[in-house]
Design a protein around this motif. Structure first.
Motif, mmCIF file in Angstrom:
data_model
loop_
_atom_site.group_PDB
_atom_site.id
_atom_site.type_symbol
_atom_site.label_atom_id
_atom_site.label_comp_id
_atom_site.label_asym_id
_atom_site.label_seq_id
_atom_site.Cartn_x
_atom_site.Cartn_y
_atom_site.Cartn_z
ATOM 1 N N GLU A 207 63.697 128.515 20.884
ATOM 2 C CA GLU A 207 64.023 129.268 19.664
ATOM 3 C C GLU A 207 62.636 129.776 19.156
ATOM 4 O O GLU A 207 62.727 131.058 18.974
ATOM 5 N N GLY A 208 61.833 128.774 19.136
ATOM 6 C CA GLY A 208 60.453 129.400 18.533
ATOM 7 C C GLY A 208 59.857 130.395 19.429
ATOM 8 O O GLY A 208 59.110 131.329 18.978
ATOM 9 N N LEU A 209 60.039 130.442 20.934
ATOM 10 C CA LEU A 209 59.190 131.410 21.559
ATOM 11 C C LEU A 209 59.953 132.836 21.939
ATOM 12 O O LEU A 209 59.499 133.811 22.296
ATOM 13 N N LYS A 210 61.253 132.682 21.612
ATOM 14 C CA LYS A 210 62.037 133.999 21.672
ATOM 15 C C LYS A 210 61.510 135.193 20.884
ATOM 16 O O LYS A 210 60.989 135.249 19.849
ATOM 17 N N SER A 248 58.606 132.323 29.801
ATOM 18 C CA SER A 248 59.609 133.508 29.912
ATOM 19 C C SER A 248 60.322 133.662 29.070
ATOM 20 O O SER A 248 61.046 134.895 29.058
ATOM 21 N N LEU A 249 60.514 132.823 28.133
ATOM 22 C CA LEU A 249 61.288 133.016 26.764
ATOM 23 C C LEU A 249 60.601 134.264 25.737
ATOM 24 O O LEU A 249 61.619 134.667 24.997
ATOM 25 N N ALA A 250 59.493 134.285 26.013
ATOM 26 C CA ALA A 250 58.721 135.165 25.131
ATOM 27 C C ALA A 250 58.973 136.373 25.566
ATOM 28 O O ALA A 250 59.383 136.723 26.670
ATOM 29 N N PRO A 252 57.958 139.860 27.421
ATOM 30 C CA PRO A 252 57.298 139.933 29.058
ATOM 31 C C PRO A 252 55.687 140.101 28.812
ATOM 32 O O PRO A 252 55.010 139.837 29.681
ATOM 33 N N ASP A 253 55.324 140.678 27.629
ATOM 34 C CA ASP A 253 53.758 141.004 27.562
ATOM 35 C C ASP A 253 53.153 140.036 26.627
ATOM 36 O O ASP A 253 52.101 140.363 26.045
ATOM 37 N N ALA A 254 53.876 139.004 26.259
ATOM 38 C CA ALA A 254 53.246 138.143 25.239
ATOM 39 C C ALA A 254 51.871 137.520 25.904
ATOM 40 O O ALA A 254 51.845 137.104 26.940
ATOM 41 N N ILE A 255 50.882 137.299 25.109
ATOM 42 C CA ILE A 255 49.409 136.868 25.241
ATOM 43 C C ILE A 255 49.635 135.226 24.992
ATOM 44 O O ILE A 255 50.322 134.885 24.086
ATOM 45 N N VAL A 256 48.858 134.430 25.642
ATOM 46 C CA VAL A 256 48.927 133.088 25.433
ATOM 47 C C VAL A 256 47.489 132.632 24.796
ATOM 48 O O VAL A 256 46.455 133.029 25.716
ATOM 49 N N MET A 257 47.712 132.001 23.989
ATOM 50 C CA MET A 257 46.221 131.657 23.077
ATOM 51 C C MET A 257 45.863 130.001 22.883
ATOM 52 O O MET A 257 47.126 129.556 22.930
ATOM 53 N N SER A 277 46.864 137.216 33.864
ATOM 54 C CA SER A 277 47.744 138.111 33.263
ATOM 55 C C SER A 277 48.072 137.849 31.866
ATOM 56 O O SER A 277 48.802 138.718 31.236
ATOM 57 N N ARG A 278 48.146 136.575 31.575
ATOM 58 C CA ARG A 278 48.963 136.325 30.179
ATOM 59 C C ARG A 278 47.631 135.462 29.337
ATOM 60 O O ARG A 278 47.903 135.679 27.953
ATOM 61 N N SER A 279 47.077 134.663 29.858
ATOM 62 C CA SER A 279 46.122 133.898 29.095
ATOM 63 C C SER A 279 44.663 134.829 28.467
ATOM 64 O O SER A 279 44.338 135.441 29.302
ATOM 65 N N VAL A 280 44.377 134.667 27.068
ATOM 66 C CA VAL A 280 43.087 135.361 26.713
ATOM 67 C C VAL A 280 42.624 134.171 26.091
ATOM 68 O O VAL A 280 41.483 134.429 25.430
ATOM 69 N N ILE A 281 42.445 132.798 26.686
ATOM 70 C CA ILE A 281 41.450 132.026 26.127
ATOM 71 C C ILE A 281 40.491 132.083 26.131
ATOM 72 O O ILE A 281 39.289 131.581 25.236
ATOM 73 N N THR A 282 39.677 132.432 27.525
ATOM 74 C CA THR A 282 38.236 132.679 27.588
ATOM 75 C C THR A 282 37.644 133.861 26.628
ATOM 76 O O THR A 282 36.750 133.906 25.990
ATOM 77 N N GLU A 283 38.498 134.845 26.501
ATOM 78 C CA GLU A 283 38.328 135.986 25.455
ATOM 79 C C GLU A 283 38.384 135.486 24.139
ATOM 80 O O GLU A 283 37.466 136.116 23.359
ATOM 81 N N GLN A 284 39.083 134.456 23.843
ATOM 82 C CA GLN A 284 38.688 134.007 22.141
ATOM 83 C C GLN A 284 37.351 133.416 22.088
ATOM 84 O O GLN A 284 37.124 133.664 21.216
ATOM 85 N N VAL A 285 36.960 132.733 23.266
ATOM 86 C CA VAL A 285 35.535 132.196 23.260
ATOM 87 C C VAL A 285 34.537 133.462 22.888
ATOM 88 O O VAL A 285 33.735 133.305 22.156
ATOM 89 N N GLU A 286 34.788 134.448 23.840
ATOM 90 C CA GLU A 286 33.849 135.510 23.827
ATOM 91 C C GLU A 286 33.833 135.982 22.410
ATOM 92 O O GLU A 286 32.948 136.462 21.795
#
Ligand code: CP
Length: 311
Positions: A207-210, A248-250, A252-257, A277-286
């Motif tokens: 429900e949360g990721l939909k 896959s419930l989010a 299709p272009d959802a980013i992961v942080m 293609s999904r994770s922006v974790i290192t960009e958060q650090v930048e």
């Protein structure tokens, strides 16, 4: 403003001003262009009473890139260990005339208290489970770079919300910028009372990721659980850990942080955390370096204006 103590004190136009300046510094950091001298002649003292990798390193780099004299206090080797209080420590450093004090402390409210006792600008680098304003700002900048806006986005913040200053600052910022915030996790870690902050609350990941545009995962903060409920890691990952199937419930272009530090295999699996293609974790650090440059630049401008007015 004189200090940056929390998102609670920032208006939407102040948030936008920090993000816009940070965008400029992010471009300079990427191109290797020479930085301005916004902090030249100023002294920045970093006081971290709790462990840190990202926040301490990025505040230090941010200060140095803008020309400040930066001192990292080794709090484990300071006279705090001989019983000196936080306030006496602050007054002692204040007597040395720093211009910017960056403080992380395990107790909520400790940074606000300290700010009342010193003459310089204070930046909150995380206090207890209260606020971590520069983390929320760097998260907002990362989201804005990928989605072009903050308003009307659906942001699912998942995991240990109850103990998280990152979640609290993000909730305040995202609400202020008119995003839709959904909190997801077990009832012990996401109590229904969070609805009072203007968020949706659900204990079900599907429900949360939909249709979420952004999926922000949080670490289980065992150091703040006071011996209370600590879930089994296996069971927790099964129900609330992020993997490709749940993602896959989010949208299709959802980013992961993730603000880091991550516990791989507990709140997120490695394949998802490292998926370019999904994770922006290192960009958060930048973006953390750019946001801290912007925040200190703007506070230094206010400090200089205040001092000029006193002459
Ligand atoms: N996100 C964050 O505050 O990380 P550190 O504890 O490593 O500074």
């Amino acid at each position: 403003a004189k200090h940056l103590l929390g998102i609670a004190h920032l208006a939407p136009d102040e948030i936008t001003a920090i993000l816009d300046l940070a965008e400029h510094y992010a471009a300079m950091n990427r191109s290797g262009e020479k930085h301005g001298e916004a902090l030249r002649g100023l002294t920045q003292v970093n006081m971290f009473f709790e462990n840190s990798t990202r926040t301490q390193a990025s505040f230090e780099l941010a200060g140095k890139r803008l020309g400040a004299d930066v001192m990292n206090m080794a709090m484990q080797a300071s006279s705090i260990k001989k019983g000196e209080t936080l306030l006496d420590t602050a007054l002692t450093l204040n007597a040395m005339h720093p211009d910017l004090l960056v403080v992380r402390h395990p107790h909520s409210g400790a940074v606000d208290l300290l700010a009342q006792k010193v003459n310089c600008a204070v930046l909150n680098a995380g206090d207890g489970r209260h606020e971590h304003p520069t983390q929320a700002l760097l998260d907002a900048l990362t989201i804005r770079r990928h989605k072009g806006r903050l308003h009307r986005l659906t942001v699912a913040i998942c995991g240990d919300v109850a103990h998280s200053r990152v979640a609290r600052s993000n909730i305040l910022l995202l609400n202020r910028m008119e995003a839709r915030v959904r909190l997801v996790g077990p009832p012990t870690l996401v109590p229904s009372a969070f609805r009072d902050l203007g968020c949706e609350v659900t204990h079900d990941m599907a429900e949360g990721l939909k249709d979420a545009d952004v999926v922000m995962m949080l670490r289980l903060q065992r150091e703040r659980m006071d011996g209370g409920f600590i879930p089994s890691e296996r069971e927790y990952f099964h129900r609330y850990g992020l993997d490709a199937e749940k993602l896959s419930l989010a949208r299709p272009d959802a980013i992961v942080m993730h603000p880091g530090p991550m516990n791989r295999g507990v709140e997120i699996d490695s394949a998802t955390a490292d998926d370019p293609s999904r994770s922006v974790i290192t960009e958060q650090v930048e973006m953390g370096v750019a946001v801290r440059m912007a925040a200190m630049d703007l506070l230094a401008q206010n400090l200089k204006a205040e001092r000029a007015a006193c002459v």
